[in-house]
Design an enzyme around this catalytic site. Structure first.
Site: not given
Length: 489
Positions: A78, A153, A177
């Site tokens: 990420k 996210s 997330s």
């Protein structure tokens, strides 16, 4: 060349040890797969091809031992996890050209295990959002239906695994997330206990809530990666000294004799009928496997969304003060004085959702409002934590839906922040309490994956993995694939 992209980490390891493939071949095929599927998914923001192939070559020269299960395995990262020499943007214009000079602790741990980072994954800007539509660069698409959101996210992290671009990825979870995008994409996502994994090198959103965790296609793979990245870190004062368990040992112990709790609030109004049906079927499967499942009540979680957005936004307003156009990152042009540098840089560098949360947090912390908002939110957080602990004294685990709906259409909720915030109602309480939570696939609704959330006691990820593995082995949901991966759903 054996088709690799629908295989688990353990299956790939077996091929590598038997020399049926090399780490170099696997890495090359990974980038071929990325180039083939990226136009549909848009999961990656930066690729690490040259360095990844160099690393794979060294691993092949050394050889892969049977006990080095993660050696030579590609992984996606990420884009809020700092990576030395690889652009790290947190999906924000503010950090569009940020090239870090050090690695996050989790990256060092991955390198120790000889995993191969292949690139940085798209996300909502500074991890603020639930659909990966708040990225400054592009929206990511759901692996099952490219007209749908992948969740957020960590939407890029989930979609990349579900689409077979990488067998495993790292995400971060502040209010769901990791778990919500895992649910939307039909894969396994784990948010560990707060402090289980070092946050050093994680670009902070809300420091008391953020945790890094793995996303994978199988429960065993997830357990292997979490063990690899866990442990105390002297560079992170919030990391815990609690010993790291061997999560795979006894993972097949089953759930016979376990007591599971289902909060009635998790199954109430707002949960789609198809989601509720899948979760009810999962509850019956756990009973069939030998567990006792009973309904409980957690009344204070009704206030979790409000408390979370005050606490998280307040911490964000503090953490994001460092992005001021002075030290690093984006800096606005044509500024006449220092005040203009600050104002124009932050106005131009941050997206709307980030600015919204900074303003909310600054207001909550301001003189005259601190007691009314931030302090009250902290008190609610304590009540939610105490409620969870009270239930977990009587039960081994808590289960329920991960999200109240399946993935929705791109653009459907992006103009309605309150609807987006309310969608986190089932995941947020876990972060407020600092407990571990994970999502595993438990069915389909309207052809899209449904996630089952499993919540455990502090540092008891081992029991969660045992229950998740028992469910996985007793069902076929983990074998369902989106069309882009083979399409047997």
């Amino acid at each position: 060349m054996t088709k690799w992209y629908d295989k688990s980490v353990e299956e790939l390891h077996d091929l590598l040890v038997k020399k049926e493939i090399t780490a170099t071949e696997l890495t090359k095929e990974t980038f071929n797969r990325l180039k083939e599927t990226e136009p549909k998914i848009d999961a990656f923001l930066a690729l690490n091809e040259e360095k990844a192939l160099e690393q794979a070559k060294l691993i092949d020269e050394k050889g892969i031992a049977a006990e080095d299960v993660l050696a030579g395995i590609p992984i996606g990262i990420k884009d809020n996890i700092v990576t030395k020499g690889l652009r790290t943007t947190a999906a924000s214009k503010m950090l569009e050209n940020f090239d870090p000079i050090y690695d996050a602790t989790v990256m060092s741990k991955l390198y120790d295990k000889q995993m191969i980072p292949v690139g940085k994954l798209n996300m909502d800007e500074f991890a603020m959002g639930g659909s990966t539509e708040n990225s400054a660069f592009k929206p990511t698409k759901n692996a099952w239906d490219q007209r749908k959101v992948p969740g957020g996210s960590s939407g890029g992290s989930a979609a990349a695994v579900a689409a077979g671009q990488v067998p495993v990825s790292l995400g971060s979870d502040t209010g769901g997330s990791i778990r919500q995008p895992a649910a939307f994409n039909g894969i396994v996502g784990m948010k560990p206990t707060y402090g289980r994994v070092s946050r050093f090198g994680l670009i902070a959103f809300a420091s008391s809530l953020d945790q890094i965790g793995p996303l994978t296609r199988t429960v065993r793979d997830n357990a292997l990666v979490l063990e690899a990245i866990s442990g105390q870190d002297e560079r992170d004062s919030t990391s815990a000294s609690h010993p790291v368990a061997n999560y795979v040992a006894d993972i097949d112990a089953g759930v016979k004799g376990m007591k599971l709790a289902v909060p009635k609030e998790f199954m109430g109004e707002g949960v789609e009928a198809g989601v509720r049906e899948s979760v009810q079927a999962a509850i019956e499967k756990f009973r069939e496997l030998g567990a006792t499942v009973e309904e409980v009540s957690l009344p204070n979680i009704a206030y979790s969304v409000e408390a979370y957005y005050i606490i998280a936004s307040s911490e964000a307003s503090s953490n994001l003060q460092r992005f001021d156009g002075i030290r690093y990152g984006y800096r606005a042009d044509d500024c006449q004085n220092l005040e203009e540098v600050y104002i124009k840089t932050r106005s131009e560098g941050f997206g709307d959702e980030v600015k919204r949360r900074i303003m909310l947090g600054t207001f909550s912390l301001s003189a005259g409002y601190y007691d009314a908002y931030f302090k009250k939110a902290g008190q609610i957080r304590t009540l939610i934590k105490e409620e969870f602990l009270s239930v977990l004294k009587e039960y081994d685990l808590i289960i329920g839906p991960t999200a109240p709906t399946v993935a929705y259409n791109l653009g459907e909720n992006i103009k309605d922040p309150l609807t987006m915030y309310a969608a986190d109602i089932l995941t947020i309480p876990v972060n407020l309490a600092g407990l571990p939570g994970m999502s595993i696939p438990c069915g389909l609704s309207n052809g899209l994956p449904v996630g089952l959330q499993i919540i455990g006691s502090y540092f008891d990820e081992k029991t969660m993995y045992q229950a998740a593995y028992a469910f996985e082995q007793g069902t076929e949901f983990h074998k369902l694939q989106p069309e882009i991966l083979g399409g047997n759903n």
